[in-house]
Motif scaffolding. Structure first.
Motif, PDB file in Angstrom:
ATOM      1  N   TRP A 231     -14.380   2.218   2.675  1.00  0.00           N
ATOM      2  CA  TRP A 231     -14.808   2.659   1.344  1.00  0.00           C
ATOM      3  C   TRP A 231     -16.229   2.174   1.052  1.00  0.00           C
TER       4      TRP A 231
ATOM      5  N   VAL B 243       0.829  -1.208   0.000  1.00  0.00           N
ATOM      6  CA  VAL B 243       0.000   0.000   0.000  1.00  0.00           C
ATOM      7  C   VAL B 243       0.859   1.252   0.000  1.00  0.00           C
TER       8      VAL B 243
ATOM      9  N   ASP C 188       5.344   9.468  -4.859  1.00  0.00           N
ATOM     10  CA  ASP C 188       4.511   8.409  -4.304  1.00  0.00           C
ATOM     11  C   ASP C 188       5.300   7.105  -4.247  1.00  0.00           C
TER      12      ASP C 188
ATOM     13  N   ASN D 232      -3.541   3.767   4.718  1.00  0.00           N
ATOM     14  CA  ASN D 232      -4.307   3.060   3.691  1.00  0.00           C
ATOM     15  C   ASN D 232      -4.925   1.773   4.226  1.00  0.00           C
ATOM     16  N   CYS D 233      -4.200   1.068   5.063  1.00  0.00           N
ATOM     17  CA  CYS D 233      -4.724  -0.170   5.652  1.00  0.00           C
ATOM     18  C   CYS D 233      -5.881   0.127   6.606  1.00  0.00           C
TER      19      CYS D 233
ATOM     20  N   TYR E  90     -15.017   2.014  -4.291  1.00  0.00           N
ATOM     21  CA  TYR E  90     -14.000   0.964  -4.355  1.00  0.00           C
ATOM     22  C   TYR E  90     -13.869   0.426  -5.781  1.00  0.00           C
TER      23      TYR E  90
ATOM     24  N   TYR F 192      -6.046  11.704   4.415  1.00  0.00           N
ATOM     25  CA  TYR F 192      -4.803  11.700   3.641  1.00  0.00           C
ATOM     26  C   TYR F 192      -4.136  13.073   3.667  1.00  0.00           C
TER      27      TYR F 192
ATOM     28  N   ASN G 230     -12.261   2.929  -8.150  1.00  0.00           N
ATOM     29  CA  ASN G 230     -10.814   2.983  -7.926  1.00  0.00           C
ATOM     30  C   ASN G 230     -10.127   1.766  -8.542  1.00  0.00           C
TER      31      ASN G 230
ATOM     32  N   TYR H 210      -9.103   1.098   4.612  1.00  0.00           N
ATOM     33  CA  TYR H 210      -9.545   0.171   3.568  1.00  0.00           C
ATOM     34  C   TYR H 210     -11.030  -0.200   3.662  1.00  0.00           C
TER      35      TYR H 210
ATOM     36  N   ARG I 208     -12.410  10.586   3.136  1.00  0.00           N
ATOM     37  CA  ARG I 208     -11.146   9.835   3.060  1.00  0.00           C
ATOM     38  C   ARG I 208      -9.979  10.774   2.777  1.00  0.00           C
TER      39      ARG I 208
END
Length: 244
Positions: free
Chosen positions: A115, A48, A199, A108-109, A120, A177, A123, A112, A173
């Protein structure tokens, strides 16, 4: 020489500890609503994306829990160098589907399961399209075929995870971030570490702490193209020999 030097990693960790950046990160983690997870581990199949401060937090955790370092690093090496040939699980997942770094797992975990199914799938469609284009590029430019099992692998949407409040929309979300990026900016703005901003997946951070980025990439491509993994054994012996 690695892309991310160990001296810089130590400087980054020291700065985070002295300036409470790990505390800020943990406060961010703790602000995420809880959820009911059955612990099946089916979602733990990716490297991730992670922020720099998250990598430092995980690296520091491994320093403090040295007994799992070799276990994790061997899995990281397998995941990275076999990436085009085999679909391996997240290097931090053990044989019992437990996370070896659960207390410091990335944002991110943690998000998860929150979403919505619609977001989902959107994405996933975007990622699949990018992966197909990347596979075409690797085949055309480097004569490397990414195996279909790898290219077409999909982590199915988890219907069994139940958020304690409600599923998050994109803005919710992104708010988490953005807060993570703000913490990261305190590292980058002070030039604490000589590291390029881009990234990265969590596996990439660890690989770049061992190799120069282009060197690791070339080794992986040559191993895949020649279908020979003797180099991987030598790499493991070199990386793991001083750790325990």
């Amino acid at each position: 020489m690695p892309s991310i030097k160990k001296d810089d990693i130590n400087l980054g960790i020291d700065y985070c500890l002295k300036n409470d950046l790990f505390k800020e990160l943990n406060d961010l983690y703790n602000s995420i609503p809880n959820g009911d997870c059955i612990g099946c581990g089916k979602c733990c199949m990716e490297s991730v994306g992670a922020n720099l401060v998250e990598f430092l937090n995980i690296y520091n955790y491994l320093n403090e829990n040295n007994y799992i370092y070799n276990i994790v690093m061997e899995k990281i090496l397998d995941y990275y160098f076999l990436e085009y040939k085999e679909k391996l699980p997240c290097p931090f997942k053990d044989s019992s589907n437990r996370c070896l770094i659960y207390d410091v797992r990335p944002l991110n975990c943690r998000i998860y399961g929150h979403w919505t199914k619609t977001d989902y799938n959107k994405n996933y469609d975007r990622i699949k399209k990018d992966n197909i284009e990347f596979a075409k590029y690797m085949n055309n430019e480097h004569n490397i075929k990414i195996e279909d099992d790898v290219l077409n692998y999909k982590i199915e949407y988890c219907k069994k995870f139940k958020p304690s409040i409600d599923y998050m929309n994109k803005n919710e979300r992104m708010n988490y971030y953005d807060k993570g990026i703000v913490i990261d900016s305190k590292l980058y703005s002070k030039s604490i570490m000589d590291i390029e901003f881009r990234d990265r997946g969590i596996v990439e951070y660890f690989i770049e702490s061992i190799f120069f980025n282009s060197v690791a990439s070339n080794i992986r491509m040559n191993m895949t193209k020649n279908n020979s993994y003797k180099v991987l054994k030598r790499v493991k012996a070199l990386v793991l020999r001083e750790e325990g």
